[in-house]
Design an enzyme around this catalytic site. Structure first.
Site, PDB file in Angstrom:
ATOM      1  N   TYR A 484       0.992  -1.134  -0.147  1.00  0.00           N
ATOM      2  CA  TYR A 484      -0.108   0.022   0.058  1.00  0.00           C
ATOM      3  C   TYR A 484       1.008   1.473   0.253  1.00  0.00           C
ATOM      4  O   TYR A 484       0.976   2.105  -1.047  1.00  0.00           O
ATOM      5  CB  TYR A 484      -0.879   0.050   1.172  1.00  0.00           C
ATOM      6  CG  TYR A 484      -1.950   1.252   1.042  1.00  0.00           C
ATOM      7  CD1 TYR A 484      -3.034   0.944   0.403  1.00  0.00           C
ATOM      8  CD2 TYR A 484      -2.031   2.265   2.035  1.00  0.00           C
ATOM      9  CE1 TYR A 484      -4.149   1.999   0.315  1.00  0.00           C
ATOM     10  CE2 TYR A 484      -2.836   3.457   1.704  1.00  0.00           C
ATOM     11  CZ  TYR A 484      -3.888   3.225   0.979  1.00  0.00           C
ATOM     12  OH  TYR A 484      -4.696   4.063   0.851  1.00  0.00           O
ATOM     13  N   SER A 564      -6.472   1.034  -4.375  1.00  0.00           N
ATOM     14  CA  SER A 564      -6.575   2.358  -3.920  1.00  0.00           C
ATOM     15  C   SER A 564      -5.240   3.152  -3.982  1.00  0.00           C
ATOM     16  O   SER A 564      -4.657   3.031  -5.252  1.00  0.00           O
ATOM     17  CB  SER A 564      -7.110   2.627  -2.722  1.00  0.00           C
ATOM     18  OG  SER A 564      -7.547   3.782  -2.696  1.00  0.00           O
ATOM     19  N   ASP A 647     -17.781   3.117  -7.367  1.00  0.00           N
ATOM     20  CA  ASP A 647     -16.669   3.886  -6.742  1.00  0.00           C
ATOM     21  C   ASP A 647     -16.605   5.183  -6.970  1.00  0.00           C
ATOM     22  O   ASP A 647     -16.233   5.927  -7.900  1.00  0.00           O
ATOM     23  CB  ASP A 647     -15.369   3.273  -7.271  1.00  0.00           C
ATOM     24  CG  ASP A 647     -14.171   3.557  -6.490  1.00  0.00           C
ATOM     25  OD1 ASP A 647     -14.156   4.487  -5.447  1.00  0.00           O
ATOM     26  OD2 ASP A 647     -13.139   3.068  -6.545  1.00  0.00           O
ATOM     27  N   HIS A 682     -15.869   1.463  -3.726  1.00  0.00           N
ATOM     28  CA  HIS A 682     -14.540   0.994  -3.453  1.00  0.00           C
ATOM     29  C   HIS A 682     -13.929   0.003  -2.948  1.00  0.00           C
ATOM     30  O   HIS A 682     -12.888  -0.368  -2.738  1.00  0.00           O
ATOM     31  CB  HIS A 682     -13.875   2.542  -2.686  1.00  0.00           C
ATOM     32  CG  HIS A 682     -12.443   2.839  -2.840  1.00  0.00           C
ATOM     33  ND1 HIS A 682     -11.832   3.130  -3.982  1.00  0.00           N
ATOM     34  CD2 HIS A 682     -11.528   2.941  -1.866  1.00  0.00           C
ATOM     35  CE1 HIS A 682     -10.730   3.356  -3.995  1.00  0.00           C
ATOM     36  NE2 HIS A 682     -10.282   3.231  -2.627  1.00  0.00           N
TER      37      HIS A 682
END
Length: 711
Positions: A484, A564, A647, A682
């Site tokens: 991430y 993301s 999203d 999302h």
């Protein structure tokens, strides 16, 4: 100074593209994607945006493009012979009861439970811990297809009312409702267009935040501005709600209102992330005195954060990183507000303070030591009373409660330790097992290793590696590497039953704790933020190289995944090192780093990324790694881009434009596809959608790594 020039959108069709590839015997014929003449100029640099039209999510042309892309993608997936077996195996390993920790309101306890494969977890209520549990609210009844989710959930202090939010199809928008708990009757009032909001009760009503209704047809893509705080009185219409706070001069600010446990104070938090500021301002109103104005605790928004824990009489316990990158807790006295008078309750420690809560007159502080939890208990003056002995090395969450509570609950988990709920007695300082998971999983068959590998600049980066015991380090194991690296988000050890089918096929799961997270405090976050963002990509590339060097895998057996900000990560590293990975799964990624601030709450990310409109240095930095703008004519890994039609956090236009460009530039035979989920956001909007998407991702990974799973 802003020097961003918008050029008129040309409707002239200049080119239609069509490509095909053959991978593992499956021929892929990509749909034609129209290119248009559109350019933007940033600080003297002209940028072509040939697929700008795909930003129009409500246009018939975009809908047709999505339909054609999904047709190609699902035809490919349907030809993978074991796809259905993968899905069935995922359903089996996921099908066990899952519980949340309970919390108390008066004599009642409330908890959530999912029987196994329910699309949404159900809220239950029972009298005492031994009472019979009854359904309080079943979100599975919100929609026939299970894609409407429960958002906000808050019970009034007197236990009379429940206020809750529903999001449709995975959108971040919520509509609030009120239930009378005794009768389980839902009252007629509804509160609409709620987003980025808390829900705090006081005197028969609650405070919440909302936006004005967006333009019809643009609900999922238009920029969200002018956040307002309202007070809603139960039994009235939304049109009668009292406006508590707005700031017309600063449209890109967030405003949150929360009451203290005793409902004596209303605390207003204001952030200004649209201007690139990381912190917040803090104000309070004494409701017991009927005050209407707000008194500042922190008058101006800056880069330091201030989070209310609770009040102690007329003073406030606040968690802050002011002059404390690892966070600390201070006591603020409104009668002596100068910073020199702040009293340190929990001074900054070497380990970052990950969370702090209050219950039973104590403070429960969770610290991180090398990405695992440590819990300390203090009295309200900051005196250390004891450490909570945890069952293993892993992650803990919970310890919340009211001042009069005699015990609290917490949940412990790790990669091979299914979430288990414990009860902690505050007086005796003893922990007892409250609820163990009912799952057919033998943890002793697996092992977890934490390694520290050198990144490009020599920084030691931690990574967890999980697999079945007896793994041979021969460079031929399929590996799924996840990352991430941003927004101070920590990737902590946690159990995911959907990984079991990976392990069963001899697979390895690795999690790299990249800079940009908060695993080692704000300094670690700062090391991967804005102009330092390349460090995140270097950390991830170095993790991949470590796994290959140590013979866990090879480039032909390595898959990478992130969602993301992690989708941005995957897109960036496969641009920079397309030779290093065999499979890439960028999910709901921020792919257009020059325009992310144009949609919904994308401006909220400016403190993390900077902005192409901010100055030339930030533009050049973003342009240098933007996944969309750094695709070139070369061979890319087998790629499955995923996004969803609802999203409205990272709008699907990011993935649409990226996938179209990837299909245009890709020179190899690996498939480069996009899977667009319907009625999802999302994150997956239901259990069934989560399992369906995971099955397709795993099937795609297995097929392109040359793994034939056996179940």
């Amino acid at each position: 100074m802003r020097r961003f020039l918008l050029f008129a959108f040309s409707l002239l069709l200049v080119l239609s593209i069509s490509f095909q590839s053959i991978a593992q015997g499956i021929r892929v014929q990509y749909p034609k994607t129209v290119k248009v003449n559109h350019t933007d100029t940033y600080f003297g640099t002209t940028i072509t945006d040939s697929y700008r039209w795909l930003e129009k999510d409500d246009s018939p042309e975009t809908a047709k493009w999505v339909e054609e892309q999904n047709k190609v993608t699902f035809e490919y997936l349907e030809k993978i012979p074991y796809r259905q077996k993968v899905k069935e195996r995922l359903e089996k390993v996921f099908n066990y009861p899952k519980y949340s920790s309970p919390f108390r309101r008066g004599d009642n306890y409330i908890f959530f439970k999912n029987d196994g494969l329910q699309n949404q977890s159900v809220a239950y209520i029972q009298k005492g811990l031994e009472g019979k549990a009854e359904v309080l609210l079943d979100p599975n009844t919100f929609s026939t297809d299970g894609t409407s989710r429960l958002g906000a959930f808050s019970i009034s202090k007197d236990g009379k009312y429940l206020a809750y939010g529903i999001s449709q199809g995975g959108s971040d928008w919520q509509t609030y409702y009120v239930m009378e708990i005794a009768s389980k009757k839902v009252l007629p009032e509804t509160i609409e267009w709620v987003k980025v909001s808390g829900l705090s009760w006081q005197a028969g009503g609650f405070y919440y935040s909302r936006y004005d209704a967006p333009e019809k047809g643009k609900e999922l893509s238009s920029k969200n501005e002018n956040h307002k705080v309202y007070y809603h009185k139960v039994g009235t219409e939304q049109s009668q709600d009292e406006l508590i706070y707005q700031d017309k001069d600063n449209p890109q600010r967030f405003h949150f209102a929360a009451t203290t446990e005793d409902e004596k104070f209303l605390v207003l938090s204001i952030s200004d992330r649209g201007k690139g500021k990381r912190g917040d301002a803090l104000f309070f109103r004494d409701l017991s005195k009927g005050e209407k104005g707000f008194t500042p605790i922190i008058a101006e928004v800056g880069d330091d954060s201030f989070d209310l824990i609770d009040n102690v009489g007329d003073k406030f316990l606040i968690e802050t990183n002011r002059n404390a990158p690892n966070n600390k807790v201070i006591l603020f006295d409104p009668k002596n507000p100068d910073e020199k008078n702040w009293k340190e309750i929990l001074p900054e420690r070497e380990q970052p303070l990950n969370s702090v809560s209050s219950a039973g007159g104590k403070l429960f502080a969770t610290y991180l030591k090398d990405v695992t939890s440590r819990v300390s208990v203090y009295d309200l003056t900051g005196k250390l009373e004891n450490e909570v002995e945890l069952p293993a090395i892993g992650t803990v969450g919970g310890f919340g409660g009211d001042r009069e509570d005699k015990f609290v609950f917490y949940t412990f988990t790790s990669f091979t330790f299914a979430p288990t709920i414990y009860r902690y007695d505050i007086a005796t300082k003893k922990t007892t097992l409250f609820r163990a998971p009912e799952i057919d999983f033998k943890a002793t068959d697996y092992e977890t290793k934490q390694v520290f590998y050198p990144s490009k600049d020599g920084t030691k980066v931690p990574m967890f590696i999980v697999h079945k015991k007896g793994l041979k380090l021969d460079g031929n194991n399929p590996v799924l590497l996840y990352g991430y690296g941003g927004f101070s988000v920590n990737l902590l050890p946690g159990f995911n039953p959907l990984l079991i089918p990976i392990f069963e096929q001899g697979g390895v799961y690795a999690v790299a704790n990249l800079r940009g997270g908060n695993e080692y405090g704000e300094k670690w976050h700062e090391g991967g933020r804005k102009l330092n963002k390349q460090n995140v990509f270097d950390d991830f590339i170095s993790a991949s190289e470590y796994l290959i060097k140590e013979k866990y895998t090879s480039s032909e057996k390595l898959a990478i995944q992130g969602g993301s900000n992690g989708g941005l990560l995957v897109g960036a590293v496969m641009n920079q090192r397309p030779d290093l990975f065999k499979v890439a799964i960028p999910q709901v990624g921020v792919m257009d780093m020059l325009r992310f601030q144009k949609f919904t709450i994308g401006w909220n990310w400016i403190p993390e990324y900077g902005s192409s409109e901010q100055d030339e240095a930030n533009f050049k930095n973003l342009y240098a790694y933007s996944p969309l703008h750094n695709l070139k004519e070369t061979k890319y890994p087998a790629t499955l881009v995923t996004t969803a039609d609802h999203d409205d956090r990272v709008v699907p236009a990011h993935s649409f434009k990226y996938a179209a460009t990837l299909q245009e530039k890709h020179q190899g035979t690996n498939p480069v596809l996009i899977r667009v989920n319907v009625k999802s956001g999302h994150g997956a909007s239901s259990t069934s959608k989560r399992i369906e998407e995971t099955a397709d991702i795993y099937s795609f990974i297995f097929y392109n790594l040359g793994v034939t799973p056996s179940y």
